[in-house]
Scaffold this active site. Structure first.
Site, mmCIF file in Angstrom:
data_model
loop_
_atom_site.group_PDB
_atom_site.id
_atom_site.type_symbol
_atom_site.label_atom_id
_atom_site.label_comp_id
_atom_site.label_asym_id
_atom_site.label_seq_id
_atom_site.Cartn_x
_atom_site.Cartn_y
_atom_site.Cartn_z
ATOM 1 C CG ASP A 134 -8.681 -12.487 6.763
ATOM 2 O OD1 ASP A 134 -9.225 -12.562 7.880
ATOM 3 O OD2 ASP A 134 -7.658 -11.794 6.559
ATOM 4 C CD GLU B 269 -2.762 -1.043 2.490
ATOM 5 O OE1 GLU B 269 -3.984 -0.968 2.391
ATOM 6 O OE2 GLU B 269 -2.171 -1.083 3.570
ATOM 7 N N GLY C 244 -9.793 -8.379 9.072
ATOM 8 C CA GLY C 244 -10.610 -9.576 8.989
ATOM 9 C C GLY C 244 -12.055 -9.261 9.313
ATOM 10 C CG MET D 240 -3.199 -7.194 14.223
ATOM 11 S SD MET D 240 -1.835 -8.301 13.765
ATOM 12 C CE MET D 240 -0.824 -8.244 15.249
ATOM 13 C CD GLU D 241 -1.591 -2.712 12.477
ATOM 14 O OE1 GLU D 241 -0.825 -3.692 12.485
ATOM 15 O OE2 GLU D 241 -2.646 -2.652 11.784
#
Length: 252
Positions: A216, A12, A78, A192-193
């Site tokens: 996912d 990205e 996710g 996660m961030e």
């Protein structure tokens, strides 16, 4: 004043840098911050690294060293909620750390001494990103090509808005996803961030927004063809979305 675009994946960041005609690298805290312009807007683009601590440090440097006026975080996540499918986009309205628990001293999920478990994004930026995402997803074949759309089943991607949850683990089993859905039934997706950056921006009083592409379903199939998805889908989504949003801002 400068806008920060924070990417979660190298692919990205590379896509963004390819569109910045004048980027200059500034190294701080072992990170490469790329200072330049996109659509005439002063921008700093940077890789967050993985996990809440790394992302919080990156955000703090952006605010202290580069004095950015807003932070926008892009990446993958996710899907958790029913109907949040691979190829969809989630634009956060609030963010929460699903692995934070200082109970019984403080309520579960609450960041101690803040009184907050859920940190709100900037409404104006969130609205603009959601509108940009809706436009970007209108023609997935035109953006990604027919083979990619077919391979990943992206014929009718959708935009969702709501709660995004963050934690320092990669959720990749159906059992873990089921627990998150039980405990946080309004959560749309997990990553996660984002919640860490949202907390830092809240403390500094600087606008923040987060947009995530669903790679996912955060279950036993979560590993999948992750690398190809990020390169062929998520990076193109992020670039198109950020481009569309920046194009709506007044010239600096």
């Amino acid at each position: 004043m400068t806008i920060a675009v924070v990417a979660a994946m190298h692919e990205e960041l590379g896509a963004l840098l390819a569109q910045m005609p004048d980027e200059q690298r500034v190294q701080v805290a072992g990170r490469d911050f790329w200072v330049g312009h996109l659509h005439g807007q002063p921008v700093v683009a940077v890789l967050s690294r993985i996990g809440k601590v790394a992302a919080a440090l990156t955000a703090t440097v952006l605010l202290e060293r580069f004095k950015v006026r807003a932070i926008v975080f892009t990446g993958v996540a996710g899907g958790l909620a029913p109907g949040v499918r691979v190829g969809d986009v989630v634009v956060a309205t609030k963010l929460l750390q699903h692995d934070l628990d200082a109970s019984p001293i403080f309520p579960r999920y609450e960041v101690p001494l803040t009184g907050h478990a859920r940190f709100a994004v900037d409404t104006a930026i969130g609205d603009a990103l959601a509108a940009a995402a809706a436009e970007v997803l209108r023609d997935p074949v035109g953006l990604l090509g027919p083979q990619v759309v077919e391979d990943f089943g992206l014929a009718a991607p959708r935009v969702h808005r709501g709660l995004l949850v963050s934690g320092d683990r990669f959720v990749s089993t159906a059992a873990e996803s089921a627990v998150l859905r039980r405990d946080l039934p309004d959560a749309l997706a997990v990553e996660m961030e984002g919640a860490a950056v949202a907390q830092v921006c809240h403390d500094y009083g600087v606008p923040f927004a987060a947009v995530r592409t669903i790679s996912d379903r955060a279950d036993d199939e979560a590993h999948g063809d992750f690398t190809r998805f990020v390169s062929a889908v998520a990076s193109r989504y992020s670039l198109a979305l950020v481009d569309a949003w920046l194009a709506t801002l007044p010239a600096q």
